[in-house]
Design a protein around this motif. Structure first.
Motif, PDB file in Angstrom:
ATOM      1  N   ASP A 577       0.812  -1.229   0.000  1.00 32.95           N
ATOM      2  CA  ASP A 577       0.000   0.000   0.000  1.00 32.95           C
ATOM      3  C   ASP A 577       0.839   1.269   0.000  1.00 32.95           C
ATOM      4  OD1 ASP A 577       0.814  -0.167   2.590  1.00 32.95           O
ATOM      5  OD2 ASP A 577      -1.204  -0.327   3.466  1.00 32.95           O
ATOM      6  N   SER A 578       2.142   1.128   0.224  1.00 35.33           N
ATOM      7  CA  SER A 578       2.953   2.343   0.064  1.00 35.33           C
ATOM      8  C   SER A 578       3.384   2.502  -1.397  1.00 35.33           C
ATOM      9  CB  SER A 578       4.175   2.291   0.990  1.00 35.33           C
ATOM     10  OG  SER A 578       4.941   1.139   0.700  1.00 35.33           O
ATOM     11  N   GLY A 579       3.079   1.532  -2.211  1.00 33.21           N
ATOM     12  CA  GLY A 579       3.417   1.614  -3.638  1.00 33.21           C
ATOM     13  C   GLY A 579       2.164   1.482  -4.480  1.00 33.21           C
ATOM     14  N   ALA A 582      -0.915  -3.276  -5.662  1.00 32.96           N
ATOM     15  CA  ALA A 582      -1.459  -4.416  -6.421  1.00 32.96           C
ATOM     16  C   ALA A 582      -1.819  -5.557  -5.474  1.00 32.96           C
ATOM     17  CB  ALA A 582      -0.443  -4.902  -7.449  1.00 32.96           C
ATOM     18  N   LEU A 583      -1.158  -5.630  -4.352  1.00 30.49           N
ATOM     19  CA  LEU A 583      -1.437  -6.725  -3.403  1.00 30.49           C
ATOM     20  C   LEU A 583      -2.888  -6.735  -2.944  1.00 30.49           C
ATOM     21  CD1 LEU A 583       1.724  -7.027  -1.148  1.00 30.49           C
ATOM     22  CD2 LEU A 583       0.535  -8.880  -2.342  1.00 30.49           C
ATOM     23  N   ALA A 584      -3.500  -5.546  -2.929  1.00 32.30           N
ATOM     24  CA  ALA A 584      -4.892  -5.467  -2.474  1.00 32.30           C
ATOM     25  C   ALA A 584      -5.829  -6.212  -3.420  1.00 32.30           C
ATOM     26  CB  ALA A 584      -5.319  -4.010  -2.353  1.00 32.30           C
ATOM     27  N   GLN A 585      -5.337  -6.599  -4.590  1.00 35.43           N
ATOM     28  CA  GLN A 585      -6.199  -7.349  -5.511  1.00 35.43           C
ATOM     29  C   GLN A 585      -6.301  -8.827  -5.132  1.00 35.43           C
ATOM     30  OE1 GLN A 585      -4.503  -6.392  -9.371  1.00 35.43           O
ATOM     31  NE2 GLN A 585      -5.967  -4.732  -9.626  1.00 35.43           N
ATOM     32  N   TYR A 586      -5.478  -9.261  -4.196  1.00 36.01           N
ATOM     33  CA  TYR A 586      -5.565 -10.649  -3.728  1.00 36.01           C
ATOM     34  C   TYR A 586      -6.472 -10.706  -2.497  1.00 36.01           C
ATOM     35  CZ  TYR A 586      -1.524 -11.720  -6.728  1.00 36.01           C
ATOM     36  OH  TYR A 586      -0.685 -11.902  -7.802  1.00 36.01           O
ATOM     37  N   ALA A 587      -6.878 -11.921  -2.123  1.00 36.65           N
ATOM     38  CA  ALA A 587      -7.690 -12.104  -0.915  1.00 36.65           C
ATOM     39  C   ALA A 587      -6.896 -11.577   0.289  1.00 36.65           C
ATOM     40  CB  ALA A 587      -7.999 -13.584  -0.730  1.00 36.65           C
ATOM     41  N   SER A 593      -0.345 -11.180   4.429  1.00 34.19           N
ATOM     42  CA  SER A 593       0.948 -11.808   4.719  1.00 34.19           C
ATOM     43  C   SER A 593       2.007 -11.380   3.699  1.00 34.19           C
ATOM     44  CB  SER A 593       0.810 -13.317   4.854  1.00 34.19           C
ATOM     45  OG  SER A 593       0.850 -13.925   3.609  1.00 34.19           O
ATOM     46  N   TRP A 594       1.627 -11.231   2.443  1.00 25.09           N
ATOM     47  CA  TRP A 594       2.638 -10.854   1.449  1.00 25.09           C
ATOM     48  C   TRP A 594       3.054  -9.380   1.563  1.00 25.09           C
ATOM     49  CZ3 TRP A 594       1.297 -13.661  -3.853  1.00 25.09           C
ATOM     50  CH2 TRP A 594       1.297 -15.041  -3.633  1.00 25.09           C
ATOM     51  N   SER A 595       2.243  -8.578   2.254  1.00 28.62           N
ATOM     52  CA  SER A 595       2.629  -7.168   2.444  1.00 28.62           C
ATOM     53  C   SER A 595       3.808  -7.045   3.403  1.00 28.62           C
ATOM     54  CB  SER A 595       1.472  -6.366   3.054  1.00 28.62           C
ATOM     55  OG  SER A 595       0.459  -6.244   2.123  1.00 28.62           O
ATOM     56  N   ASP A 596       4.005  -8.104   4.149  1.00 29.81           N
ATOM     57  CA  ASP A 596       5.077  -8.079   5.141  1.00 29.81           C
ATOM     58  C   ASP A 596       6.302  -8.786   4.553  1.00 29.81           C
ATOM     59  OD1 ASP A 596       6.790  -8.612   7.195  1.00 29.81           O
ATOM     60  OD2 ASP A 596       5.234  -9.316   8.600  1.00 29.81           O
ATOM     61  N   LYS A 603      10.787 -16.118  -2.596  1.00 23.81           N
ATOM     62  CA  LYS A 603      10.844 -16.223  -4.060  1.00 23.81           C
ATOM     63  C   LYS A 603      10.040 -15.100  -4.735  1.00 23.81           C
ATOM     64  CE  LYS A 603       7.268 -19.764  -3.941  1.00 23.81           C
ATOM     65  NZ  LYS A 603       6.940 -21.157  -4.088  1.00 23.81           N
ATOM     66  N   TYR A 604       9.098 -14.486  -4.005  1.00 25.63           N
ATOM     67  CA  TYR A 604       8.302 -13.385  -4.590  1.00 25.63           C
ATOM     68  C   TYR A 604       8.688 -12.017  -4.026  1.00 25.63           C
ATOM     69  CZ  TYR A 604       5.069 -17.262  -5.724  1.00 25.63           C
ATOM     70  OH  TYR A 604       4.497 -18.431  -6.174  1.00 25.63           O
ATOM     71  N   LEU A 605       9.756 -11.965  -3.241  1.00 28.90           N
ATOM     72  CA  LEU A 605      10.051 -10.759  -2.453  1.00 28.90           C
ATOM     73  C   LEU A 605      10.093  -9.472  -3.282  1.00 28.90           C
ATOM     74  CD1 LEU A 605      10.784  -9.930   0.458  1.00 28.90           C
ATOM     75  CD2 LEU A 605      13.197 -10.223  -0.153  1.00 28.90           C
ATOM     76  N   LEU A 606      10.940  -9.468  -4.318  1.00 25.96           N
ATOM     77  CA  LEU A 606      11.154  -8.210  -5.045  1.00 25.96           C
ATOM     78  C   LEU A 606      10.041  -7.932  -6.054  1.00 25.96           C
ATOM     79  CD1 LEU A 606      15.008  -8.559  -5.500  1.00 25.96           C
ATOM     80  CD2 LEU A 606      13.756  -7.336  -3.705  1.00 25.96           C
ATOM     81  N   TRP A 607       9.152  -8.882  -6.203  1.00 24.93           N
ATOM     82  CA  TRP A 607       7.962  -8.656  -7.038  1.00 24.93           C
ATOM     83  C   TRP A 607       7.056  -7.646  -6.336  1.00 24.93           C
ATOM     84  CZ3 TRP A 607       7.006 -11.642 -11.581  1.00 24.93           C
ATOM     85  CH2 TRP A 607       5.814 -11.308 -12.240  1.00 24.93           C
ATOM     86  N   PHE A 608       7.057  -7.689  -5.006  1.00 18.58           N
ATOM     87  CA  PHE A 608       6.112  -6.864  -4.247  1.00 18.58           C
ATOM     88  C   PHE A 608       6.775  -5.825  -3.338  1.00 18.58           C
ATOM     89  CE2 PHE A 608       3.625 -10.779  -5.094  1.00 18.58           C
ATOM     90  CZ  PHE A 608       2.527 -10.210  -5.721  1.00 18.58           C
TER      91      PHE A 608
END
Ligand code: BDP
Length: 719
Positions: A577-579, A582-587, A593-596, A603-608
């Motif tokens: 949410d500081s960028g 896009a994460l808000a489009q997931y459940a 959890s992925w926001s943290d 494996k997905y770190l730099l994607w988000f």
């Protein structure tokens, strides 16, 4: 003299038989050595009885003729009497209904219409081995499965097996142009010879249909999604009809791509507005004409308002309005409209990751029942690793289908061995937490979690005119794995690899274990030396061959800088949410959890996340060191793949051994190239030394940047 000829013939025959160039795919039917299995199988081939006749059964007969001879040196004996000495019974449930016991009847009835049952049936004191489908194509699938069980030496005469496909449309998408170039094709030209059709039938068409049927693939879209309207002209319909007629007995339906502006290009209209009566009537007439040639035509596949393709937005209409208009033209014929969700525009000031959901979520429930939205596995574009597309789970009343890319556009093209099943499985197995807390992507795709009736898994084909079909022989495993997963998305990559290896290289436990190890390690290896830890889209411009993290200029979302966002502070795309959020489009379970950065799978770190170079990873390393270690690990894995393969010399026929060994040598060089180029480039931002454990990247950055590949294959032709 006669003897001399026979000897010569034998020598030539055995030489020919040994030359393995990959043309036979996984249908090479190598001789069975296990004596008991050989006897059982020969005995079945010695008495074959078909309950009824139809074009699909003719194909089954041909397959039995090819396989019987090769597997057990026994020509099938087709009998006209169904009782003993007949051994093998083939037919549909309806055809066999008089002789089936209640139990089998019930078993088979439970199967989907494409399903099959095979096993022993006792009748009037004798036991017959039966392969039964609900429809003739089920018999074909059952026979291929039976032949597979022989090839993999798992066949048991006494046990029964039934199976059915979990997904309705199991489809290949060819990105083949009418001039025979193939967008993102690395295996030569298109196998569709439009120029010589409808007069000339290339024998490859049959081999192709046979290979697909052996996997249960039941639909093919013949033409590029960047479509040419000409395919919808009468002349081309006549050509497509020939292919549809050939494919029909194999259970395969033909689809074509429809260019949204076709009413203007071939219909002489001034508009392609989907609500315009003349446009509606153009599509209705075109569709009716198509069905007059191909009565079971599958439908249209459409890429609209994406990367310059025309679409309803030109007329201020929505994707639903565009899709429904075409769906209405198809509906009276039972046709299906497949509309792609791969839409994004650089004119919209939004993270590309978010654009498909922004377009399609508000349209949920507005598409006709015969529309299916085909969604790529990830939100960007077939990257070496992508988190699943957030549209899966975000809509409740829209049919969603999966689109995988079998051709290795971003995964080493035809010079690298990358077995893709683990990547596809990673996506299919991921929990979406929506529509229910246990939902997975696979469950949405096969309808078990989404309740959708119309289900689809599509794979962008890697097939071309190369003798071995796929350029890299090992890439055949990706065609195979796609077909198997479309049939059953719950199979494991490992079991699929085992099947393919045995069917391709035969029963050699030692070498097979090593080939499997290479295959199963290959995807992670490629991710490591290309785009570790969630990096993405940093390939060479346009051709996507090799590294290009420095690509900048022109359309922002076609540059690497847009995706990696490296600067003196750190690296990665902030999609929290500081960028771009896009994460808000997931459940919420995923978004939270992925926001943290400490909870998201690394494996997905730099994607988000955009994180400082000194950010501490779980390993205790700094982010910079971890990136370097991953790149280096990728190179080491590629070298290991090569040395493992080379240890098989003498155990694999020389032709295939050398083909793969040479390509693995290229793969090692390309892995080193990726590592060196990316690390030298990112170091200009991190300003930190390389960790001591890694091999120092060689060469200088300017050299890597200067590399140019004007003739790299598969580039999109510009008309
Ligand atoms: C991209 C390819 C491009 C395709 C596009 C698509 O680079 O050639 O046209 O996808 O899926 O991956 O439409």
């Amino acid at each position: 003299m006669k003897n001399l000829f026979s000897i010569l013939f034998l020598i030539l025959f055995s030489l020919g038989a040994q030359a393995k160039d990959g043309y036979e795919l996984w249908l090479d039917y190598q001789p069975i050595s296990n004596p008991q299995l050989r006897n059982e199988v020969s005995s079945l081939f010695s008495g074959v009885y078909f309950f009824g006749q139809n074009p699909t059964f003719d194909i089954v007969k041909k397959e039995l003729a090819i396989s019987g001879l090769k597997l057990v040196n026994q020509d099938p004996v087709f009998r006209t009497e169904r009782l003993n000495p007949t051994k093998l019974w083939l037919g549909t449930r309806e055809q066999l209904s008089q002789v089936l016991g209640l139990q089998q009847q019930v078993e088979i009835q439970k199967l989907d219409e494409d399903g099959y049952w095979r096993g022993p049936i006792d009748f009037q004191g004798n036991t017959y081995y039966a392969i039964i489908g609900n429809k003739p194509v089920g018999v074909l699938y059952g026979v291929f499965d039976w032949l597979k069980s022989i090839q993999t030496e798992t066949f048991n005469l006494k046990s029964e097996k039934s199976d059915y496909p979990k997904v309705k449309l199991r489809m290949l998408n060819h990105w083949d142009n009418l001039d025979r170039t193939v967008e993102r094709g690395y295996a030569g030209f298109s196998i569709w010879d439009w120029h010589k059709l409808p007069g000339y039938i290339d024998p490859r068409y049959i081999e192709y249909a046979r290979a697909n049927a052996s996997l249960g693939i039941n639909a093919v879209s013949l033409t590029n999604v960047n479509a040419n309207a000409r395919i919808l002209t009468t002349d081309f319909m006549k050509k497509a009809k020939v292919l549809a007629d050939l494919f029909r007995p194999y259970g395969i339906k033909v689809f074509l791509t429809a260019r949204f502006s076709a009413p203007m290009e071939i219909g002489g209209l001034k508009t392609a507005d989907p609500l315009d009566p003349e446009v509606i009537s153009f599509w209705k007439k075109k569709t009716d004409e198509m069905y007059s040639f191909i009565p079971d035509f599958g439908g249209f596949l459409v890429k609209a308002n994406s990367e310059g393709q025309p679409g309803p937005h030109e007329y201020k209409r929505t994707h639903a309005e565009g899709a429904n208009m075409l769906a209405d033209a198809l509906a009276p014929h039972g046709g299906i409209l497949i509309w792609r969700a791969f839409v994004y525009s650089h004119e919209i000031d939004e993270d590309r990751h978010k654009q498909a959901n922004l377009e399609f979520v508000p349209l949920d429930g507005k598409f006709r029942d015969n529309v299916i939205i085909q969604v790529k596995n990830g939100a960007i574009d077939f990257q070496p690793r992508e988190p699943f597309h957030p549209l899966f789970g975000a809509v409740k009343n829209t049919n969603l289908g999966m689109e995988f890319q079998i051709t290795q556009e971003y995964l080493g093209q035809a010079t690298q061995l990358v077995y893709l099943a683990p990547m596809w499985k990673e996506v299919l197995d991921t929990k979406t937490y929506s529509p229910s807390s246990n939902s997975t992507v696979a469950g949405i795709v096969d309808g078990s979690d989404s309740n959708q009736k119309l289900t689809l898994m599509a794979g962008v084909s890697n097939i071309g005119t190369d003798r071995n079909w796929t350029g890299h022989l090992m890439a055949q495993s990706n065609w195979f794995a796609f077909g198997r997963l479309a049939w059953d998305p719950y199979l494991s990559s490992e079991e699929i690899a085992s099947e393919w290896i045995k069917m391709t290289f035969g029963q050699k436990p030692d070498s097979n274990a090593k080939i499997k190890e290479i295959m199963l390690d290959s995807h992670e290896a490629a991710v490591n030396y290309m785009t570790p830890l969630g990096l993405h889209h940093i390939m060479g411009r346009s051709h996507h061959y090799g590294p290009g993290p420095w690509v900048e200029g022109g359309r922002a979302d076609w540059t690497s800088l847009y995706y990696h966002r490296a600067d003196s502070l750190g690296i990665g795309f902030d999609r929290t949410d500081s960028g771009s959020n896009a994460l808000a489009q997931y459940a919420p379970e995923i978004a939270n959890s992925w926001s943290d950065p400490t909870q998201i799978p690394e494996k997905y770190l730099l994607w988000f996340h955009h994180l400082p170079w000194d950010y501490r990873m779980k390993s205790g390393n700094t982010l910079w060191n971890e990136i370097a270690l991953h790149y280096d690990q990728g190179v080491k894995s590629a070298r290991k793949m090569k040395s493992t393969w080379d240890s098989l010399e003498g155990q694999i026929d020389p032709e295939r051994f050398s083909h793969i060994s040479q390509l693995l040598a290229i793969q090692v060089q390309e892995a080193e190239w990726w590592r060196n180029a990316c690390l030298l480039y990112f170091q200009t931002f991190s300003n930190r030394p390389f960790p001591s454990e890694i091999e120092k990247p060689e060469g200088d950055l300017e050299y890597y940047k200067s590399l140019d590949f004007p003739f790299a294959p598969g580039i999109r032709p510009r008309w």
